[in-house]
Design a protein around this motif. Structure first.
Motif, PDB file in Angstrom:
ATOM      1  N   ASN A   1       0.817  -1.206   0.000  1.00 33.00           N
ATOM      2  CA  ASN A   1       0.000   0.000   0.000  1.00 33.00           C
ATOM      3  C   ASN A   1       0.854   1.260   0.000  1.00 33.00           C
ATOM      4  O   ASN A   1       0.404   2.327  -0.391  1.00 33.00           O
ATOM      5  N   TRP A   2       2.087   1.144   0.466  1.00 34.64           N
ATOM      6  CA  TRP A   2       2.964   2.318   0.480  1.00 34.64           C
ATOM      7  C   TRP A   2       3.413   2.702  -0.908  1.00 34.64           C
ATOM      8  O   TRP A   2       3.938   3.784  -1.137  1.00 34.64           O
TER       9      TRP A   2
ATOM     10  N   GLN B   1       1.799   3.484  -3.548  1.00 33.67           N
ATOM     11  CA  GLN B   1       1.116   4.655  -4.092  1.00 33.67           C
ATOM     12  C   GLN B   1       1.736   5.939  -3.556  1.00 33.67           C
ATOM     13  O   GLN B   1       1.945   6.895  -4.293  1.00 33.67           O
ATOM     14  N   ALA B   2       2.043   5.923  -2.258  1.00 34.92           N
ATOM     15  CA  ALA B   2       2.655   7.105  -1.665  1.00 34.92           C
ATOM     16  C   ALA B   2       4.015   7.377  -2.289  1.00 34.92           C
ATOM     17  O   ALA B   2       4.401   8.535  -2.477  1.00 34.92           O
TER      18      ALA B   2
ATOM     19  N   GLY C   1       4.076   9.704  -5.339  1.00 37.42           N
ATOM     20  CA  GLY C   1       3.967  11.119  -5.004  1.00 37.42           C
ATOM     21  C   GLY C   1       5.278  11.684  -4.503  1.00 37.42           C
ATOM     22  O   GLY C   1       5.690  12.784  -4.894  1.00 37.42           O
TER      23      GLY C   1
ATOM     24  N   LEU D   1       7.623  12.176  -7.330  1.00 34.21           N
ATOM     25  CA  LEU D   1       7.236  13.349  -8.127  1.00 34.21           C
ATOM     26  C   LEU D   1       7.764  14.631  -7.481  1.00 34.21           C
ATOM     27  O   LEU D   1       8.411  15.467  -8.128  1.00 34.21           O
ATOM     28  N   ILE D   2       7.518  14.774  -6.173  1.00 37.72           N
ATOM     29  CA  ILE D   2       7.958  15.993  -5.491  1.00 37.72           C
ATOM     30  C   ILE D   2       9.483  16.075  -5.473  1.00 37.72           C
ATOM     31  O   ILE D   2      10.065  17.138  -5.701  1.00 37.72           O
TER      32      ILE D   2
ATOM     33  N   LEU E   1      -4.880  20.928  -5.122  1.00 36.00           N
ATOM     34  CA  LEU E   1      -5.514  19.641  -5.407  1.00 36.00           C
ATOM     35  C   LEU E   1      -5.488  18.725  -4.188  1.00 36.00           C
ATOM     36  O   LEU E   1      -6.185  17.727  -4.149  1.00 36.00           O
TER      37      LEU E   1
ATOM     38  N   MET F   1      -0.461  18.117  -6.280  1.00 38.31           N
ATOM     39  CA  MET F   1      -0.799  16.792  -6.794  1.00 38.31           C
ATOM     40  C   MET F   1       0.104  15.733  -6.172  1.00 38.31           C
ATOM     41  O   MET F   1      -0.353  14.640  -5.823  1.00 38.31           O
ATOM     42  N   GLY F   2       1.371  16.085  -6.009  1.00 36.50           N
ATOM     43  CA  GLY F   2       2.296  15.162  -5.349  1.00 36.50           C
ATOM     44  C   GLY F   2       1.850  14.879  -3.927  1.00 36.50           C
ATOM     45  O   GLY F   2       1.850  13.731  -3.467  1.00 36.50           O
ATOM     46  N   ILE F   3       1.440  15.952  -3.207  1.00 39.67           N
ATOM     47  CA  ILE F   3       0.971  15.770  -1.825  1.00 39.67           C
ATOM     48  C   ILE F   3      -0.319  14.951  -1.826  1.00 39.67           C
ATOM     49  O   ILE F   3      -0.512  14.065  -0.982  1.00 39.67           O
TER      50      ILE F   3
ATOM     51  N   LEU G   1      -1.228  12.659  -3.864  1.00 44.21           N
ATOM     52  CA  LEU G   1      -0.912  11.264  -4.123  1.00 44.21           C
ATOM     53  C   LEU G   1      -0.231  10.617  -2.924  1.00 44.21           C
ATOM     54  O   LEU G   1      -0.596   9.527  -2.486  1.00 44.21           O
ATOM     55  N   THR G   2       0.766  11.328  -2.369  1.00 40.59           N
ATOM     56  CA  THR G   2       1.502  10.791  -1.230  1.00 40.59           C
ATOM     57  C   THR G   2       0.566  10.548  -0.063  1.00 40.59           C
ATOM     58  O   THR G   2       0.573   9.484   0.551  1.00 40.59           O
TER      59      THR G   2
ATOM     60  N   ARG H   1      -2.683  10.248  -0.037  1.00 41.89           N
ATOM     61  CA  ARG H   1      -3.668   9.196  -0.271  1.00 41.89           C
ATOM     62  C   ARG H   1      -3.020   7.840  -0.048  1.00 41.89           C
ATOM     63  O   ARG H   1      -3.637   6.945   0.535  1.00 41.89           O
ATOM     64  N   GLY H   2      -1.759   7.713  -0.503  1.00 45.04           N
ATOM     65  CA  GLY H   2      -1.038   6.469  -0.259  1.00 45.04           C
ATOM     66  C   GLY H   2      -0.862   6.225   1.226  1.00 45.04           C
ATOM     67  O   GLY H   2      -1.050   5.107   1.718  1.00 45.04           O
ATOM     68  N   ILE H   3      -0.512   7.295   1.963  1.00 48.19           N
ATOM     69  CA  ILE H   3      -0.323   7.157   3.407  1.00 48.19           C
ATOM     70  C   ILE H   3      -1.646   6.766   4.068  1.00 48.19           C
ATOM     71  O   ILE H   3      -1.690   5.865   4.913  1.00 48.19           O
TER      72      ILE H   3
ATOM     73  N   LEU I   1      -4.076   5.139   2.795  1.00 51.19           N
ATOM     74  CA  LEU I   1      -4.338   3.736   2.481  1.00 51.19           C
ATOM     75  C   LEU I   1      -3.465   2.835   3.341  1.00 51.19           C
ATOM     76  O   LEU I   1      -3.930   1.844   3.911  1.00 51.19           O
ATOM     77  N   ALA I   2      -2.185   3.220   3.452  1.00 53.34           N
ATOM     78  CA  ALA I   2      -1.242   2.337   4.133  1.00 53.34           C
ATOM     79  C   ALA I   2      -1.510   2.281   5.630  1.00 53.34           C
ATOM     80  O   ALA I   2      -1.444   1.210   6.226  1.00 53.34           O
ATOM     81  N   ILE I   3      -1.836   3.436   6.270  1.00 55.71           N
ATOM     82  CA  ILE I   3      -2.007   3.380   7.728  1.00 55.71           C
ATOM     83  C   ILE I   3      -3.334   2.746   8.126  1.00 55.71           C
ATOM     84  O   ILE I   3      -3.495   2.337   9.266  1.00 55.71           O
TER      85      ILE I   3
ATOM     86  N   ASP J   1      -4.678   0.237   6.090  1.00 57.05           N
ATOM     87  CA  ASP J   1      -4.730  -1.040   5.359  1.00 57.05           C
ATOM     88  C   ASP J   1      -6.007  -1.189   4.552  1.00 57.05           C
ATOM     89  O   ASP J   1      -6.458  -2.301   4.286  1.00 57.05           O
ATOM     90  N   GLY J   2      -6.617  -0.061   4.188  1.00 61.98           N
ATOM     91  CA  GLY J   2      -7.832  -0.122   3.384  1.00 61.98           C
ATOM     92  C   GLY J   2      -9.097  -0.368   4.179  1.00 61.98           C
ATOM     93  O   GLY J   2     -10.175  -0.413   3.617  1.00 61.98           O
TER      94      GLY J   2
ATOM     95  N   LEU K   1     -12.017  12.843  -5.665  1.00 63.96           N
ATOM     96  CA  LEU K   1     -12.485  13.819  -6.654  1.00 63.96           C
ATOM     97  C   LEU K   1     -13.170  15.028  -6.021  1.00 63.96           C
ATOM     98  O   LEU K   1     -13.766  15.832  -6.720  1.00 63.96           O
TER      99      LEU K   1
END
Lengths: 280, 341
Positions: free
Chosen positions: A254-255, A257-258, A261, A264-265, B73, B131-133, B135-136, B138-140, B142-144, B146-147, B248
């Motif tokens: 899951n990490w 995806q992060a 980002g 990118l930065i 964003l 956008m980078g933030i 994405l990052t 959103r990943g975080i 998800l990860a913390i 576990d969905g 969105l």
């Protein structure tokens, strides 16, 4: 990775002309769904593929026209298109997988085709799509370096005003860039649909961000006029390796995806450092 | 005098746009009421308002950012992050409600400060950084988690999202109050007037002594904090925090601001316009629900509305610029005429 590579090539070209295309992922889904629905309806394969191409090119054309003739910021145009295309793909499929059992078997095989190579008694598979991706990297790199119409992308991106004054048809060149991006998106959709044997409205979610990250890591600048296909290839490779690393090291996937980002930065930060002296 | 004229003119254009927006909104409401007969009921109006209120709160912050010539964003994932953080603090770490909310809001404003600092430091388009933030984060998120979703709140906390004061839902009251306060501040306070200078021409603003960097960081902090408030209340409303919430939402917030007549390239926009834009989006969304059209169409229409709104705001900006040029020209002609005499 091959899919990301094709999208990243298109994204790099758009970035070179000072644009951005956030709609790639959704257009991919829309195009894939169109092809799958037509093939399920017993339309000849080539005709279905052509229809998918037309849909993708139409989206690209609308993007280009709104950016060039409408004078709207590219990211807003393509953000709108992203929502519209994804929405349409979901509407026509009601969010379900579209399989096409009656399509000829060659179509669903070539996306998974692998060349077998024997090295020291072990058989390695070399996927066809990887070769296609690499071939496109080579071709577009050469074209961008030597072919005049492709060279003009750089001039337009560097300074649209100067390009216009020196007699280039800036509008047409910019629209061409969006059309090229759509072309690569269609090809990706084609390969995805063939390899998975289904059309699906959720293909390519986040593809625009991975392509963008890869292109920027590879040296493309949002200010236009710079970018390299080979660089984008290295960017895609790097993102794929990071993703693979998470799996290999038993990390939480899951990490991953992060990590896109952060990359990118970091890429933008490094770019800022690199041009720091020029800006002073 | 020229300035006065110009202001009068541009105000007229804006007023015409507001009247148009209100008319279209009312027409939609009444049209659906006549056709389906279940729109203007108390229950439906409540649903209508609650559906868009969190995007509305984000749109308030987005207005400031867009006036300044930026874009944010990352609000969508800050919103989900606030949900998850406040939930985890209360449910898993056992913090009292007030402390959990305070920590969450501070964390969100820090994220905003990170946005602003990176934008100022790297001098790239805010689109890329946020956008980078997005994405990052959103990943975080998800990860913390576990969905999975996090739930199990106390009743006092749920009141923040589900409770009513004088029959009005608390988030709607928050939206109204925030809009009123921020609207007055934006229209009158010196600090916020600077945003229009920065949006109109960053270089000119910098040269005339506006500390552009500091203002930028502050405004991104404001935007992220508002998204954080929305997230806390959303956690209370849904009774659960989930990483995919608010997907969105940034698109809807931007659409609301653009529909409200702000120039998307910066330099103009008002809170009143944004509020009208939010109401318009809410009514359209509700029309989809009540008319039982396939709700998947909603994405298509919200994308189209963003495109139409942005084209419209672009058109108005061009017309204003042309009117300004015309005024300049007539003024110069007058001067020339005076000199000849």
């Amino acid at each position: 990775m091959s899919y990301d590579l094709l999208v990243a090539i298109g994204m790099t070209i758009v970035l070179i002309v000072r644009g951005i295309d956030l709609s790639v992922g959704s257009v991919m889904a829309l195009s894939s769904v169109t092809m799958a629905l037509l093939m399920r309806g017993d339309v000849p394969v080539l005709l279905a593929l052509a229809a998918g191409l037309i849909v993708a090119l139409f989206c690209g054309l609308v993007n280009g026209l709104l950016v060039v003739k409408g004078g709207i910021l590219p990211f807003l145009v393509t953000l709108g298109m992203m929502s519209v295309a994804r929405g349409l793909a979901t509407v026509v499929t009601t969010g379900q997988y579209i399989s096409f059992p009656s399509a000829p078997p060659w179509f669903s095989q070539f996306g998974r085709f692998e060349f077998r190579i024997e090295i020291g008694g072990t058989s390695y598979g070399l996927p066809l799509i990887l070769l296609i991706g690499l071939a496109f990297v080579a071709i577009t790199s050469l074209l961008l370096a030597y072919w005049t119409p492709f060279r003009s992308f750089f001039f337009v991106g560097e300074s649209p005003e100067a390009a216009r004054l020196s007699g280039m048809n800036v509008d047409r060149i910019m629209i061409t860039a969006y059309l090229l991006s759509a072309l690569f998106v269609w090809f990706t959709a084609l390969l995805l649909t063939s390899a998975n044997k289904i059309g699906y409205a959720n293909y390519g979610i986040g593809a625009e961000l991975r392509a963008l990250a890869a292109a920027v890591v590879g040296g493309a600048s949002l200010a236009g006029g710079a970018g390299s296909i080979f660089g984008a290839f290295l960017g895609v490779l790097m993102l794929a390796l990071i993703g693979n690393g998470f799996v290999m090291l038993n990390g939480n996937p899951n990490w991953q995806q992060a990590s896109v980002g952060v990359v990118l930065i970091a890429a933008v930060g490094i770019d800022a450092l690199r041009t720091y002296r020029d800006r002073r | 005098m020229m300035n006065g004229l110009f202001h009068g003119l541009s105000r007229n254009v804006i007023v015409v746009q507001y009247i148009g927006l209100v008319t279209v909104t009312l027409a939609t409401l009444i049209g659906f009421q006549v056709t389906f007969g279940n729109v203007l009921t108390g229950a439906n109006l409540e649903v209508l308002a609650m559906n868009m209120v969190f995007e509305g709160i984000m749109a308030l912050g987005m207005t400031f950012v867009i006036i300044m010539g930026g874009i944010d964003l990352s609000v969508a994932s800050v919103y989900a992050f606030a949900e998850i953080l406040v939930a985890k603090l209360m449910v898993q770490a056992g913090f009292p409600i007030a402390a959990a909310i305070l920590i969450t809001l501070i964390a969100c404003s820090c994220l905003g400060a990170l946005n602003g600092t990176l934008i100022v430091l790297f001098r790239v388009h805010p689109l890329i950084i946020t956008m980078g933030i997005l994405l990052t984060l959103r990943g975080i998120n998800l990860a913390i988690t576990d969905g999975h979703s996090v739930s199990g709140f106390s009743d006092e906390f749920l009141f923040l999202g589900q409770g009513k004061v004088f029959g009005v839902n608390l988030p709607i009251i928050f939206f109204g109050l925030a809009a009123a306060i921020l609207g007055v501040l934006l229209a009158n306070h010196r600090y916020f007037r600077q945003l229009y200078f920065i949006g109109g021409g960053e270089r000119a603003a910098r040269l005339s002594g506006v500390s552009v960097s500091r203002v930028k960081i502050t405004i991104y902090m404001l935007s992220a904090s508002l998204a954080g408030c929305a997230g806390v209340m959303a956690a209370a409303k849904y009774g659960a925090a989930h990483w995919a919430h608010g997907n969105l939402a940034e698109l809807k917030a931007i659409a609301a601001v653009a529909i409200g007549g702000a120039n998307i390239n910066g330099g103009s926009g008002t809170i009143a316009g944004t509020v009208l834009g939010v109401i318009f989006l809410a009514v359209v969304h509700n029309a989809f629900v009540t008319s039982a059209v396939n709700p998947f169409w909603y994405d298509v229409v919200s994308g189209l509305m963003l495109l139409v709104a942005v084209s419209l705001s672009r058109f108005i900006a061009l017309r204003n610029a042309r009117a300004m040029l015309g005024l300049k020209q007539s003024k110069m002609d007058q001067l020339a005429a005076i000199h000849q005499h």
